[in-house]
Design a protein around this motif. Structure first.
Motif, mmCIF file in Angstrom:
data_model
loop_
_atom_site.group_PDB
_atom_site.id
_atom_site.type_symbol
_atom_site.label_atom_id
_atom_site.label_comp_id
_atom_site.label_asym_id
_atom_site.label_seq_id
_atom_site.Cartn_x
_atom_site.Cartn_y
_atom_site.Cartn_z
ATOM 1 N N SER A 31 -6.718 -6.621 6.271
ATOM 2 C CA SER A 31 -5.641 -5.638 6.242
ATOM 3 C C SER A 31 -5.099 -5.421 4.835
ATOM 4 C CB SER A 31 -4.509 -6.061 7.175
ATOM 5 O OG SER A 31 -3.867 -7.211 6.670
ATOM 6 N N HIS A 32 -5.402 -6.294 3.889
ATOM 7 C CA HIS A 32 -4.948 -6.110 2.521
ATOM 8 C C HIS A 32 -5.648 -4.941 1.836
ATOM 9 C CE1 HIS A 32 -2.326 -9.524 2.431
ATOM 10 N NE2 HIS A 32 -3.288 -10.324 2.814
ATOM 11 N N SER A 33 -6.708 -4.419 2.432
ATOM 12 C CA SER A 33 -7.423 -3.290 1.831
ATOM 13 C C SER A 33 -7.238 -2.006 2.626
ATOM 14 C CB SER A 33 -8.912 -3.622 1.718
ATOM 15 O OG SER A 33 -9.469 -3.764 3.001
ATOM 16 N N THR A 34 -6.353 -2.015 3.619
ATOM 17 C CA THR A 34 -6.129 -0.843 4.451
ATOM 18 C C THR A 34 -4.673 -0.394 4.349
ATOM 19 O OG1 THR A 34 -7.825 -1.592 5.993
ATOM 20 C CG2 THR A 34 -6.289 0.071 6.792
ATOM 21 N N ILE A 35 -4.465 0.869 4.025
ATOM 22 C CA ILE A 35 -3.119 1.422 3.918
ATOM 23 C C ILE A 35 -2.611 1.749 5.318
ATOM 24 C CG2 ILE A 35 -1.762 3.342 3.008
ATOM 25 C CD1 ILE A 35 -3.784 3.441 0.670
ATOM 26 N N LYS A 47 -12.530 -3.033 -8.683
ATOM 27 C CA LYS A 47 -12.525 -4.462 -9.024
ATOM 28 C C LYS A 47 -11.659 -4.711 -10.255
ATOM 29 C CE LYS A 47 -15.431 -5.408 -5.785
ATOM 30 N NZ LYS A 47 -14.858 -5.752 -4.512
ATOM 31 N N ASN A 48 -10.849 -3.717 -10.637
ATOM 32 C CA ASN A 48 -10.023 -3.835 -11.843
ATOM 33 C C ASN A 48 -8.563 -3.545 -11.492
ATOM 34 O OD1 ASN A 48 -10.031 -1.085 -11.407
ATOM 35 N ND2 ASN A 48 -11.309 -0.601 -13.152
ATOM 36 N N TYR A 49 -7.805 -3.030 -12.438
ATOM 37 C CA TYR A 49 -6.382 -2.790 -12.240
ATOM 38 C C TYR A 49 -6.089 -1.709 -11.203
ATOM 39 C CZ TYR A 49 -6.923 1.330 -15.214
ATOM 40 O OH TYR A 49 -7.310 2.533 -15.729
ATOM 41 N N LYS A 50 -7.077 -0.933 -10.780
ATOM 42 C CA LYS A 50 -6.877 0.078 -9.748
ATOM 43 C C LYS A 50 -7.109 -0.481 -8.338
ATOM 44 C CE LYS A 50 -7.958 4.216 -12.371
ATOM 45 N NZ LYS A 50 -8.712 5.469 -12.368
ATOM 46 N N GLN A 51 -7.294 -1.779 -8.226
ATOM 47 C CA GLN A 51 -7.598 -2.372 -6.926
ATOM 48 C C GLN A 51 -6.395 -2.309 -5.991
ATOM 49 O OE1 GLN A 51 -8.469 -6.567 -6.817
ATOM 50 N NE2 GLN A 51 -9.658 -6.335 -4.948
ATOM 51 N N LEU A 52 -6.639 -1.793 -4.805
ATOM 52 C CA LEU A 52 -5.633 -1.718 -3.757
ATOM 53 C C LEU A 52 -5.478 -3.093 -3.117
ATOM 54 C CD1 LEU A 52 -3.935 0.184 -1.861
ATOM 55 C CD2 LEU A 52 -5.970 0.251 -0.422
ATOM 56 N N TYR A 53 -4.253 -3.538 -2.941
ATOM 57 C CA TYR A 53 -3.996 -4.809 -2.266
ATOM 58 C C TYR A 53 -2.662 -4.654 -1.547
ATOM 59 C CZ TYR A 53 -3.813 -9.805 -1.400
ATOM 60 O OH TYR A 53 -3.781 -11.038 -0.799
ATOM 61 N N VAL A 54 -2.703 -4.399 -0.247
ATOM 62 C CA VAL A 54 -1.513 -4.064 0.526
ATOM 63 C C VAL A 54 -0.808 -5.327 1.000
ATOM 64 C CG1 VAL A 54 -0.657 -2.851 2.565
ATOM 65 C CG2 VAL A 54 -2.637 -1.963 1.326
ATOM 66 N N THR A 55 0.476 -5.434 0.677
ATOM 67 C CA THR A 55 1.325 -6.493 1.227
ATOM 68 C C THR A 55 2.565 -5.837 1.808
ATOM 69 O OG1 THR A 55 2.364 -6.855 -0.922
ATOM 70 C CG2 THR A 55 0.539 -8.302 -0.349
ATOM 71 N N LYS A 56 3.104 -6.443 2.859
ATOM 72 C CA LYS A 56 4.265 -5.897 3.550
ATOM 73 C C LYS A 56 5.480 -6.759 3.229
ATOM 74 C CE LYS A 56 5.634 -4.575 8.214
ATOM 75 N NZ LYS A 56 5.215 -4.544 9.611
ATOM 76 N N TRP A 93 8.590 -2.115 3.365
ATOM 77 C CA TRP A 93 7.914 -1.358 2.332
ATOM 78 C C TRP A 93 6.605 -2.056 2.039
ATOM 79 C CZ3 TRP A 93 7.501 -2.902 -3.004
ATOM 80 C CH2 TRP A 93 8.157 -4.099 -3.298
ATOM 81 N N TYR A 94 5.683 -1.326 1.466
ATOM 82 C CA TYR A 94 4.340 -1.819 1.219
ATOM 83 C C TYR A 94 4.067 -1.791 -0.267
ATOM 84 C CZ TYR A 94 4.013 -1.094 6.178
ATOM 85 O OH TYR A 94 4.247 -1.157 7.528
ATOM 86 N N GLN A 95 3.691 -2.935 -0.803
ATOM 87 C CA GLN A 95 3.308 -3.014 -2.203
ATOM 88 C C GLN A 95 1.796 -2.864 -2.243
ATOM 89 O OE1 GLN A 95 5.557 -5.746 -4.451
ATOM 90 N NE2 GLN A 95 3.837 -6.297 -5.731
ATOM 91 N N LEU A 96 1.304 -1.852 -2.939
ATOM 92 C CA LEU A 96 -0.114 -1.523 -2.850
ATOM 93 C C LEU A 96 -1.008 -2.091 -3.942
ATOM 94 C CD1 LEU A 96 -0.005 2.111 -1.465
ATOM 95 C CD2 LEU A 96 -0.071 -0.029 -0.247
ATOM 96 N N PRO A 97 -0.622 -2.165 -5.208
ATOM 97 C CA PRO A 97 -1.588 -2.700 -6.171
ATOM 98 C C PRO A 97 -1.634 -4.221 -6.169
ATOM 99 C CG PRO A 97 0.372 -2.011 -7.311
ATOM 100 C CD PRO A 97 0.564 -1.668 -5.863
#
Length: 173
Positions: A26-30, A81-90, A100-104
């Motif tokens: 789920s860390h890679s899904t918005i 695989k760099n600074y544009k990597q999506l990483y979703v946390t709630k 709220w969702y922190q995406l990077p």
């Protein structure tokens, strides 16, 4: 009896393993409620547009009819695989009842990147008698960049310049 107990333990372990895997992916899904095309007026003739899909956040500009007038830029994606990597946390840092969702992935950010994270949440704003679905985005310095689901020339962005507004952004004295 012994076989039933061993079977129950094995079944429990299998459910635990499946649950752990699902949470990690789920860390890679918005989340669905953040997805879509969001508009922010940039002038009387154009909009800044944020497009959010299952695994990507993109930005571009569009004219009043919604036609794209600039190159589409990918800001975050789960395949990077760099600074544009999506990483979703709630998080519920803004309030106890609004997530709220922190995406990077802030561990992979470069100087000038989203070093504080980039918070996203949705809310409803009423202007006159009309209700608008709004996407709030927050990076730092108390400024909330807001986008509407519909093309309107009302800018919902604001600076949190009161203690109540700062508390809503998670700042505490």
């Amino acid at each position: 009896m012994k076989h039933k107990i061993i079977g129950a333990i094995a079944l429990g372990a299998a459910f635990f393993a499946v649950g752990t895997t699902a949470q990690a992916s789920s860390h890679s899904t918005i989340p669905t409620k953040l997805r879509g095309t969001w508009y922010q007026p940039s002038s009387s003739k154009s909009y800044s547009v944020m497009g959010i899909t299952t695994h990507t956040v993109s930005l571009w500009t569009a004219n009043n009819s919604g036609k794209r007038t600039s190159k589409k830029t990918t800001v975050l994606t789960s395949s990077a695989k760099n600074y544009k990597q999506l990483y979703v946390t709630k998080s519920n840092a803004f309030s106890k009842n609004r997530y709220w969702y922190q995406l990077p992935n802030i561990n992979k950010q470069i100087p000038g990147g989203f070093t504080d994270g980039w918070g996203f949440w949705t809310y409803t704003k009423k202007i006159g008698s009309k209700k608008y679905s709004v996407l709030g985005t927050y990076q730092r310095q108390g400024y909330v960049d807001a986008y509407s689901k519909t093309r309107t020339h009302h800018n919902f962005s604001y600076t949190a310049n009161s203690q109540k507004a700062m508390d809503a952004l998670g700042y505490k004295k």
